[in-house]
Design a protein around this motif. Sequence first.
Motif, PDB file in Angstrom:
ATOM      1  N   VAL A   1       0.836  -1.196   0.000  1.00  0.00           N
ATOM      2  CA  VAL A   1       0.000   0.000   0.000  1.00  0.00           C
ATOM      3  C   VAL A   1       0.870   1.245   0.000  1.00  0.00           C
ATOM      4  O   VAL A   1       0.532   2.264  -0.628  1.00  0.00           O
ATOM      5  N   ALA A   2       2.004   1.178   0.700  1.00  0.00           N
ATOM      6  CA  ALA A   2       2.913   2.326   0.744  1.00  0.00           C
ATOM      7  C   ALA A   2       3.699   2.495  -0.545  1.00  0.00           C
ATOM      8  O   ALA A   2       4.202   3.598  -0.827  1.00  0.00           O
ATOM      9  N   ARG A   3       3.821   1.433  -1.341  1.00  0.00           N
ATOM     10  CA  ARG A   3       4.661   1.504  -2.527  1.00  0.00           C
ATOM     11  C   ARG A   3       4.169   2.500  -3.582  1.00  0.00           C
ATOM     12  O   ARG A   3       4.983   3.283  -4.109  1.00  0.00           O
ATOM     13  N   PRO A   4       2.874   2.557  -3.928  1.00  0.00           N
ATOM     14  CA  PRO A   4       2.450   3.586  -4.895  1.00  0.00           C
ATOM     15  C   PRO A   4       2.690   5.005  -4.396  1.00  0.00           C
ATOM     16  O   PRO A   4       3.040   5.899  -5.177  1.00  0.00           O
TER      17      PRO A   4
ATOM     18  N   GLN B   1       4.029  -0.030  -9.215  1.00  0.00           N
ATOM     19  CA  GLN B   1       3.670  -0.250  -7.822  1.00  0.00           C
ATOM     20  C   GLN B   1       2.182  -0.487  -7.637  1.00  0.00           C
ATOM     21  O   GLN B   1       1.780  -1.264  -6.760  1.00  0.00           O
ATOM     22  N   LEU B   2       1.340   0.157  -8.440  1.00  0.00           N
ATOM     23  CA  LEU B   2      -0.096  -0.127  -8.362  1.00  0.00           C
ATOM     24  C   LEU B   2      -0.377  -1.568  -8.768  1.00  0.00           C
ATOM     25  O   LEU B   2      -1.161  -2.273  -8.126  1.00  0.00           O
ATOM     26  N   GLY B   3       0.263  -2.010  -9.841  1.00  0.00           N
ATOM     27  CA  GLY B   3       0.108  -3.397 -10.258  1.00  0.00           C
ATOM     28  C   GLY B   3       0.624  -4.362  -9.211  1.00  0.00           C
ATOM     29  O   GLY B   3       0.020  -5.405  -8.947  1.00  0.00           O
ATOM     30  N   GLY B   4       1.764  -3.997  -8.592  1.00  0.00           N
ATOM     31  CA  GLY B   4       2.327  -4.834  -7.543  1.00  0.00           C
ATOM     32  C   GLY B   4       1.423  -4.925  -6.328  1.00  0.00           C
ATOM     33  O   GLY B   4       1.336  -5.976  -5.682  1.00  0.00           O
ATOM     34  N   MET B   5       0.736  -3.833  -6.025  1.00  0.00           N
ATOM     35  CA  MET B   5      -0.168  -3.839  -4.881  1.00  0.00           C
ATOM     36  C   MET B   5      -1.331  -4.804  -5.115  1.00  0.00           C
ATOM     37  O   MET B   5      -1.700  -5.589  -4.233  1.00  0.00           O
ATOM     38  N   ILE B   6      -1.882  -4.782  -6.310  1.00  0.00           N
ATOM     39  CA  ILE B   6      -3.003  -5.669  -6.628  1.00  0.00           C
ATOM     40  C   ILE B   6      -2.533  -7.120  -6.747  1.00  0.00           C
ATOM     41  O   ILE B   6      -3.123  -8.037  -6.180  1.00  0.00           O
TER      42      ILE B   6
END
Length: 440
Positions: free
Chosen positions: A67-70, A374-379
């Motif tokens: 969540v913090a990554r984006p 990062q959004l893709g990684g979060m999902i």
Amino acid sequence: MASPASARQPSTKSLFAASFVGTSIEWYDYYIFGTAAALAFGTLFFPQASSAAGTLAAFATFAVGFVARPLGGAIIGHFGDRIGRKSMLILTLVLTGGATFAIGLLPTYAAIGIGAPLLLVVLRIVQGFGVGGEWGGAILIATEHASPRRRAVYGSFAQFGVPIGVLTSNLAFLAVSGLSDEDFLSYGWRIPFLLSVLLVILGVVVRRRLQDAPEFERVKQQNATSRVPFTELARRQPRNLTLASLASIAAPAVGYTVIVYMLTYGTTVVGFERSTLLTLILASTVVWIGTIIASAALSDRFGSKRMYILGAVTAVIWPVPMFALVNTGDWGAALVAFVVAAVVQGLMAGAQGGLFTEIFDVRYRYSGISIAYQLGGMIGGALTPIVATTLFETYQSSTAIALYVSALCLITLLSLFGIRKIAAPEEESAGRKTPTPSTG
């Protein structure tokens, strides 16, 4: 006479070292948290929960970093687009490495109660924030020095950091896996976290020698950097930002199913020894690295988008047979499952750096590729272990998990057909004005 920019042109070796060494360290830090979440954190930081609930709580803490990554990608990307790539890459190392080292010093729930999991969450957020800005900068410090015909190969330098991070983190935990459960939970899990400080020092030394690429330096010299890169990105290239985010889901969905969830599923459900699974995953990373090399070379020849699509197709197909092989309980079948999963990830990883560099304008490129990745990684990464654990508790079957992962990969596959490349940078050097995309 050589221009100042060209005079500072770093060698391929130095670009490889700065891009690869840094991301290897960052992902080592990140993956040891995932491994510890699967093997130890439920017991150490959430002891009052049931076994399943403790695992879910540990995976939720793992997810907080995503969540913090984006946010990290947006903020660090903002300054990377305004100030420069190099300075942000040093910052990401310090943030991630410092948080990782501090996790190794944390007292557990038995020592300070609820403060222990709260501190773990805070440090995980700092770690995720740093990682959020790492990948984009590491990609750009290499690809922006490369010719358009070599961008995928140069972009693959940073991508080696992901499997190397898996390799070294698994080696670290494998080294302490021979300890008794009591010793492992007492002090053994801390050792990989504390060792990370040595790697961070190495990374900072390597990256301090870098210079930003001429392509970005020209933008700075012309005072043409974007004042608010994200705002301009969202206005001018919303299509590519959205589709690149969706395109980034598949690789972490497959990857974190293997390197995080399988450590829990394989030991508690199938009955593998912890050290056996770590060894099999470790062996598969060698194939992962080889596939990245091959995919990058083929991407520069046939197109990054085509290779990425090939990887996404295999990602859609593989989860069902992967779980079927692991469910046999045979280590040879499980090795095949993990090796093919490594090929799936390598195909996409080898193409991704070149493709993402080509679809965003240089003025807000750091922000674009960081936020999308990062959004893709979060999902794909944060939710997958949590959803997988919940699905198994609900259905007592791996089929639902496999279908979920395949569905995530299908989203990536469909998104790739709509991504559009911007004009090639050689147009600018030839004296033609590169048009700024209006829709992506």
